[in-house]
Every structure is written in C-alpha cells, then in structure tokens.
Design a protein around this motif. Structure first.
Motif, PDB file in Angstrom:
ATOM      1  N   MET A  45       0.827  -1.202   0.000  1.00 22.01           N
ATOM      2  CA  MET A  45       0.000   0.000   0.000  1.00 22.01           C
ATOM      3  C   MET A  45       0.865   1.257   0.000  1.00 22.01           C
ATOM      4  N   ALA A  46       1.994   1.206   0.695  1.00 21.69           N
ATOM      5  CA  ALA A  46       2.917   2.345   0.684  1.00 21.69           C
ATOM      6  C   ALA A  46       3.478   2.568  -0.721  1.00 21.69           C
ATOM      7  N   MET A  47       3.810   1.477  -1.411  1.00 23.94           N
ATOM      8  CA  MET A  47       4.307   1.591  -2.780  1.00 23.94           C
ATOM      9  C   MET A  47       3.219   2.126  -3.719  1.00 23.94           C
ATOM     10  N   LEU A  48       1.998   1.651  -3.553  1.00 23.86           N
ATOM     11  CA  LEU A  48       0.885   2.139  -4.366  1.00 23.86           C
ATOM     12  C   LEU A  48       0.633   3.622  -4.120  1.00 23.86           C
ATOM     13  N   GLU A  49       0.872   4.061  -2.888  1.00 22.73           N
ATOM     14  CA  GLU A  49       0.742   5.490  -2.587  1.00 22.73           C
ATOM     15  C   GLU A  49       1.827   6.295  -3.299  1.00 22.73           C
ATOM     16  N   GLN A  50       3.048   5.779  -3.283  1.00 23.80           N
ATOM     17  CA  GLN A  50       4.148   6.469  -3.972  1.00 23.80           C
ATOM     18  C   GLN A  50       3.891   6.570  -5.470  1.00 23.80           C
ATOM     19  N   LEU A  51       3.232   5.559  -6.024  1.00 27.09           N
ATOM     20  CA  LEU A  51       2.947   5.547  -7.453  1.00 27.09           C
ATOM     21  C   LEU A  51       1.724   6.405  -7.815  1.00 27.09           C
ATOM     22  N   GLY A  52       1.023   6.911  -6.797  1.00 25.24           N
ATOM     23  CA  GLY A  52      -0.105   7.812  -7.052  1.00 25.24           C
ATOM     24  C   GLY A  52      -1.457   7.146  -7.158  1.00 25.24           C
ATOM     25  N   TYR A  53      -1.535   5.833  -6.812  1.00 19.31           N
ATOM     26  CA  TYR A  53      -2.806   5.119  -6.927  1.00 19.31           C
ATOM     27  C   TYR A  53      -3.632   5.149  -5.637  1.00 19.31           C
ATOM     28  N   LEU A  54      -2.950   5.362  -4.505  1.00 20.21           N
ATOM     29  CA  LEU A  54      -3.627   5.476  -3.213  1.00 20.21           C
ATOM     30  C   LEU A  54      -3.165   6.756  -2.528  1.00 20.21           C
ATOM     31  N   GLU A  55      -3.958   7.209  -1.573  1.00 23.99           N
ATOM     32  CA  GLU A  55      -3.541   8.329  -0.738  1.00 23.99           C
ATOM     33  C   GLU A  55      -4.014   8.084   0.683  1.00 23.99           C
ATOM     34  N   GLN A  56      -3.356   8.772   1.634  1.00 25.52           N
ATOM     35  CA  GLN A  56      -3.665   8.617   3.048  1.00 25.52           C
ATOM     36  C   GLN A  56      -4.228   9.933   3.566  1.00 25.52           C
ATOM     37  N   PRO A  57      -5.546   9.997   3.817  1.00 24.53           N
ATOM     38  CA  PRO A  57      -6.149  11.271   4.225  1.00 24.53           C
ATOM     39  C   PRO A  57      -5.616  11.790   5.559  1.00 24.53           C
ATOM     40  N   HIS A  58      -5.250  10.877   6.480  1.00 26.78           N
ATOM     41  CA  HIS A  58      -4.672  11.258   7.767  1.00 26.78           C
ATOM     42  C   HIS A  58      -3.501  10.323   8.064  1.00 26.78           C
ATOM     43  N   THR A  59      -2.565  10.791   8.847  1.00 28.13           N
ATOM     44  CA  THR A  59      -1.346  10.015   9.106  1.00 28.13           C
ATOM     45  C   THR A  59      -1.646   8.647   9.688  1.00 28.13           C
ATOM     46  N   SER A  60      -2.600   8.579  10.610  1.00 29.83           N
ATOM     47  CA  SER A  60      -2.891   7.308  11.277  1.00 29.83           C
ATOM     48  C   SER A  60      -3.988   6.510  10.594  1.00 29.83           C
ATOM     49  N   ALA A  61      -4.514   7.046   9.490  1.00 30.03           N
ATOM     50  CA  ALA A  61      -5.644   6.385   8.817  1.00 30.03           C
ATOM     51  C   ALA A  61      -5.153   5.396   7.778  1.00 30.03           C
ATOM     52  N   GLY A  62      -6.108   4.612   7.254  1.00 30.56           N
ATOM     53  CA  GLY A  62      -5.789   3.745   6.133  1.00 30.56           C
ATOM     54  C   GLY A  62      -5.731   4.545   4.841  1.00 30.56           C
ATOM     55  N   ARG A  63      -5.761   3.843   3.711  1.00 31.24           N
ATOM     56  CA  ARG A  63      -5.662   4.506   2.405  1.00 31.24           C
ATOM     57  C   ARG A  63      -7.002   4.520   1.688  1.00 31.24           C
ATOM     58  N   ILE A  64      -7.103   5.477   0.771  1.00 32.48           N
ATOM     59  CA  ILE A  64      -8.253   5.556  -0.133  1.00 32.48           C
ATOM     60  C   ILE A  64      -7.717   5.684  -1.562  1.00 32.48           C
ATOM     61  N   PRO A  65      -8.502   5.289  -2.551  1.00 32.98           N
ATOM     62  CA  PRO A  65      -8.017   5.382  -3.942  1.00 32.98           C
ATOM     63  C   PRO A  65      -7.977   6.835  -4.416  1.00 32.98           C
ATOM     64  N   THR A  66      -6.998   7.144  -5.250  1.00 33.95           N
ATOM     65  CA  THR A  66      -6.995   8.399  -6.000  1.00 33.95           C
ATOM     66  C   THR A  66      -7.753   8.162  -7.302  1.00 33.95           C
ATOM     67  N   TYR A  67      -7.970   9.233  -8.079  1.00 30.86           N
ATOM     68  CA  TYR A  67      -8.673   9.010  -9.346  1.00 30.86           C
ATOM     69  C   TYR A  67      -7.826   8.163 -10.287  1.00 30.86           C
ATOM     70  N   LEU A  68      -6.478   8.210 -10.137  1.00 34.18           N
ATOM     71  CA  LEU A  68      -5.631   7.322 -10.939  1.00 34.18           C
ATOM     72  C   LEU A  68      -5.826   5.867 -10.522  1.00 34.18           C
ATOM     73  N   GLY A  69      -6.033   5.671  -9.206  1.00 35.46           N
ATOM     74  CA  GLY A  69      -6.312   4.316  -8.727  1.00 35.46           C
ATOM     75  C   GLY A  69      -7.627   3.790  -9.260  1.00 35.46           C
ATOM     76  N   TYR A  70      -8.650   4.654  -9.262  1.00 38.47           N
ATOM     77  CA  TYR A  70      -9.932   4.261  -9.843  1.00 38.47           C
ATOM     78  C   TYR A  70      -9.785   3.948 -11.329  1.00 38.47           C
TER      79      TYR A  70
END
Length: 347
Positions: A45-70
C-alpha cells in the motif's frame, strides 16, 4: 507492478466503495483471496501510494483510492457481473415498451438510473437530427405575423415566429405550403444545408420575394434540431451527497451546458470521466456515460454523475443495458416510419 500489488489495489477500491472509510492493511489481510500478511500489505500500500494510486487522508488512517487508482481499477482490474433476469425485467418495466415515444424512453431511462443509483442522471439527445421532416405548417397569428410549425418523424415539434413585410393571401399561403410539401417532406433534418436554403429562397423569390423569411425560418428551426440537447436530472442527489463540495455542485448545475462538448466526443462503449481530472466542475466526482443509437447512428448519451466512490460494478451494467435497449427500441420504431412520397417534379 506485480500481480499482488494489483490485487491489493483492487481490494482497497472495493472496500472503500463498500464502506466509505479509509482501508487499512488488516482489513485487506482478512480477505480470502489475499494470502499475505498485514505487514506485506502495508508495504504494498505504501508503494501504491508512492505511485499515485492510493492516498492517506490522515497520518494514522488507512488509504483511499486516487482518481488514478480508480482509473486503473476500472480499465484493468474490475470484472463486471451479468445482470440477473429479475434486474433486466425491472429495467424493462421502468423503461417502457415498443409503443413508448422516444423522448419518453429517454426520460424513463434517466429516472430509472436516478432511482437505482441515487446519482444524478445526464442525458444528451440529438435524435431529432436523424429523423425526417413530416410536416411544416405556416399559421397566421397577427398582422404580418406568422408562426412556422415544424414537426419531425420522431415527434419533435419546433416553432418560430416570423414577421413579413405584408400579409399573405390564402393563395400565397397555399403556394408556400405546397412548395414545402414537395421539397421538404421526408427530407432528413441533418440534410438541410445552406446550399439547399439558397436554392429554396431563389425558387420562392421567383414567385414572391417576401416569402424568403419563411424559408430562413425553417432552416433556423432545423439548425435548432441539430443542436445536442443536454439535461441533468436528479441534481438534488448531488447536493445531498456529503462527499461532494456543495459550491462546486452549484457551479456545475449553473454551467452544466459545458458538458455538451465533452459528450460530443465520439466514443464507443462506456466512457468514464473524473472531475478530479479537470473534466468538469465537481472535483471528487465521476461521470459514467454510454452512447445510444438509432439505425446505427449516434443519437445521444445516457449516464450518471455521482461521487467518485460509486459502485461501478453495479452502475455500468445498468447503463449498458439501458442504452442497448433504447437503441433497439428506437431502431424498431424507425423501421415502422414510412416517409411521405416525393411529389416534386423531375429536374
């Protein structure tokens, strides 16, 4: 990306669509088809975030998809289910039957989508341009004032007021009516051109110059029919959606005509646009549309606008089924149309 990261991305998108909450690695690790530890998933998930497919709305939260992820999910990872017979039957009931007028078919489809998806429905309708002129009538309504009534084979009606230099006699009106019947009845709206207009003006001017404004009026009505008509119904669904910015929704409603150019682009199958990609005013939104056709020609678009977190697996089959059904019904109706005979003299 390897296959495991793609599975993790698909799982995050599915979970976020289902819950609306940021997705953590523990939730993904509990899924049956994910066979790795929560620690491995966190790394993915950290790698997917670096690639722009996921993002973390808050530091302690999980991830949500970006529009690129969708976009990647929709284009490569999503598998669409088949509609059940009961779902198809319900859509058929909401849509109408062979006797339902075309404009009502489109309205029913939009209402069905709004009801089933709780999103706004977007419809473009350029069907009149593919119909033929079935009647043109000139009606006196006042001193030197005449209304042109243009009716097409699919039931579209347009009217325009024209002021002439002086009143027409019954003989002059009969001449013009007969001339129009000979030259326009059964002609496709899309075939009316400036060249045809010039020829008609020359012909009627030889009889009476003051009739030329009526010909120009008919041409202007046909140009109106060629313009794509866009409607957005169920806008209240957008305003009540917590995931969308209310001011952006209001600006979109005020400038919804800007979608017309976007939807005029030629495409086949399902088209999905994201507001986050700068396509229209609502940032965290998506638009899913498909073309419907009449006799093989593009006749308009039908779809929904909602939050980016819509259930694509559920909505896309609905839109595909409705556009295919509309296309079939409109083409069947067109097969039953008999164009008036061409009584114009041989050239």
């Amino acid at each position: 990306m390897d296959d495991r990261k793609l599975k993790v991305l698909a799982a995050v998108v599915d979970e976020f669509i289902r819950t609306g909450e940021p997705v953590g690695s523990k939730a993904i690790s509990k899924l049956e088809h994910i066979k790795v530890s929560a620690a491995t998933i966190r790394n993915d998930m950290a790698m997917l975030e670096q690639l722009g497919y996921l993002e973390q709305p808050h530091t302690s939260a999980g991830r949500i998809p970006t529009y690129l992820g969708y976009r990647l999910y929709i284009d490569e990872l999503m598998t669409l289910p088949e509609l059940s017979d009961n779902e198809k039957m319900r859509l058929d009931e909401l849509l109408g039957d062979d006797d339902t007028p075309e404009e009502l078919l489109i309205q029913n489809a939009a209402a069905a989508l709004t009801e089933l998806t709780q999103c706004a429905a977007v419809v473009t309708n350029s069907a009149p341009r593919f119909s033929v002129i079935s009647k043109v009538e000139v009606i006196p309504t006042g001193k030197r004032l005449y209304v042109i009534l243009l009716i097409t084979s699919n039931g579209s009606i347009k009217n325009k007021a024209c002021r002439l230099e002086f009143d027409l006699s019954n003989e002059q009106l009969e001449f013009f009516t007969h001339y129009v019947e000979q030259n326009l009845n059964g002609v496709s709206v899309d075939e009316l051109s400036e060249e045809m207009l010039d020829k008609m003006i020359t012909a009627v001017s030889a009889y009476m110059v003051s009739l030329s404004p009526l010909v120009k009026g008919i041409y202007e009505l046909s140009e109106d029919l060629k313009q794509q008509q866009l409607t957005v119904s169920g806008s209240e669904k957008l305003l009540s959606c917590d995931e969308l910015d209310k001011m952006e929704v209001v600006r979109f409603i005020e400038h919804k005509h800007e979608l017309t150019d976007l939807l005029e682009d030629s495409f086949s199958g399902i088209q999905i646009k994201f507001g986050a990609d700068g396509n229209f005013a609502i940032g965290n939104s998506s638009m899913i549309v498909s073309k419907y056709r009449k006799k093989g020609k593009e006749a308009g678009s039908l779809g929904i606008i909602g939050p980016m977190r819509v259930n694509y697996k559920k909505i896309i089959p609905y839109i595909e089924y409705l556009t295919h059904k509309i296309s079939d019904l409109m083409s069947e109706d067109d097969d039953n149309i008999t164009s008036p005979p061409d009584d114009s003299p041989d050239s």
